[in-house]
Design an enzyme around this catalytic site. Structure first.
Site, PDB file in Angstrom:
ATOM      1  N   CYS A 115      42.275  43.719  43.714  1.00 16.66           N
ATOM      2  CA  CYS A 115      43.279  43.178  43.675  1.00 16.66           C
ATOM      3  C   CYS A 115      45.052  43.569  44.121  1.00 16.66           C
ATOM      4  O   CYS A 115      45.401  43.158  45.793  1.00 16.66           O
ATOM      5  CB  CYS A 115      43.981  42.854  41.645  1.00 16.66           C
ATOM      6  SG  CYS A 115      44.992  41.688  41.089  1.00 16.66           S
ATOM      7  N   HIS A 217      38.411  41.276  40.424  1.00 15.73           N
ATOM      8  CA  HIS A 217      38.313  42.552  39.437  1.00 15.73           C
ATOM      9  C   HIS A 217      37.009  42.931  38.904  1.00 15.73           C
ATOM     10  O   HIS A 217      36.891  42.529  38.042  1.00 15.73           O
ATOM     11  CB  HIS A 217      39.594  42.849  37.809  1.00 15.73           C
ATOM     12  CG  HIS A 217      40.774  42.880  38.169  1.00 15.73           C
ATOM     13  ND1 HIS A 217      41.435  43.765  38.880  1.00 15.73           N
ATOM     14  CD2 HIS A 217      42.268  41.417  38.705  1.00 15.73           C
ATOM     15  CE1 HIS A 217      42.509  43.979  38.854  1.00 15.73           C
ATOM     16  NE2 HIS A 217      42.703  42.613  38.619  1.00 15.73           N
ATOM     17  N   GLU A 219      35.640  45.732  38.201  1.00 12.49           N
ATOM     18  CA  GLU A 219      35.461  46.793  37.479  1.00 12.49           C
ATOM     19  C   GLU A 219      35.899  46.018  36.263  1.00 12.49           C
ATOM     20  O   GLU A 219      35.221  46.442  34.795  1.00 12.49           O
ATOM     21  CB  GLU A 219      37.048  47.863  37.336  1.00 12.49           C
ATOM     22  CG  GLU A 219      37.874  47.000  37.267  1.00 12.49           C
ATOM     23  CD  GLU A 219      38.975  46.170  37.468  1.00 12.49           C
ATOM     24  OE1 GLU A 219      38.756  45.918  38.788  1.00 12.49           O
ATOM     25  OE2 GLU A 219      39.936  45.592  36.914  1.00 12.49           O
TER      26      GLU A 219
END
Ligand code: MN
Length: 242
Positions: A115, A217, A219
């Site tokens: 990001c 994202h 994660e």
């Protein structure tokens, strides 16, 4: 005896911000380093510094660098005045992460940017960003779905790491950004785009330097999404270990 795991340094900054519920938090959360720890790497946090000597020591130590998500980048780094739609900026993080990224390029230390991390790669290496994308797309890039849910499709270029890691020509990702890469520096190429043409993934065009940036994202989608696991696992596996 288990195989040696690579050591990844995550750019850290403890500057607190308020989230949507006005809770204090930092952007440099456990989700980022936890994802790498689950996917084959050991992680250390690299606190901000304005000394290039210290950055040199960091880069002596680590096998790769993770640039996590966060605030908008101060547009003065690309020679622009702030747009009225610019979000919060963190001058300390900007200066530190830009210097760290240039050090990675000079020494060919692998980088994964997530990001804001993609945006740091672009600006540090001489490119520019859209300060706000609301006027240039009708596609939703600040998704209202939960953070663990994917929303838009990203199409990948052939001969890219990201396409290999995705094991396909495209993938659904989540999306939480209002800025995006505009002009890429020579050392980066666009390797993923949404249907509106916005750049969602970049890679180093220098085959001697592994640098990958993703605008989404991974994660957040690690538990339920095979591509997110492959992304972190493949990055960790690609690191030359010292
Ligand atoms: Mn997006």
């Amino acid at each position: 005896m288990s195989a040696k795991r690579p050591l990844v340094g995550m750019a850290y900054c403890d500057t607190a911000v308020r989230d949507n519920e006005m809770r204090m938090r930092t952007y440099c959360t456990r989700k980022y380093f936890g994802a790498l720890q689950r996917c084959g790497a050991d992680v250390i946090l690299l606190p901000p510094t304005d000394e290039s000597r210290v950055i040199g020591r960091y880069l002596d130590l680590v096998d790769g660098v993770l640039l996590p998500g966060g605030e908008d980048i101060d547009p003065r780094w690309m020679g622009e005045e702030p747009s009225s739609r610019l979000g919060g900026v963190n001058p300390l993080r900007d200066a530190y992460e830009i210097e760290l990224t240039r050090g990675c390029r000079d020494r060919h230390v692998p980088v994964l940017g997530i990001c804001r991390g993609l945006q740091v790669l672009v600006v540090a290496l001489g490119g520019t960003l859209h300060q706000d994308i609301s006027d240039i797309t009708r596609l939703q890039h600040s998704q209202q779905a939960p953070r663990w849910a994917t929303s838009h499709r990203v199409s990948f270029e052939t001969d890219s790491h990201i396409r290999e890691w995705a094991a396909g020509a495209d993938a659904f990702t989540n999306s939480f950004h209002h800025q995006a890469a505009k002009q890429l520096p020579d050392v980066l190429k666009a390797t993923g785009r949404t249907a509106d043409g916005l750049i969602e993934a970049v890679e180093s065009s220098d085959s001697g330097w592994l640098a990958v940036g993703v605008q989404w994202h991974p994660e957040e989608t690690l538990s339920g999404d095979e591509f997110s696991r492959r992304l972190f696992t493949s990055f960790a596996a690609a690191l030359p270990k010292r």
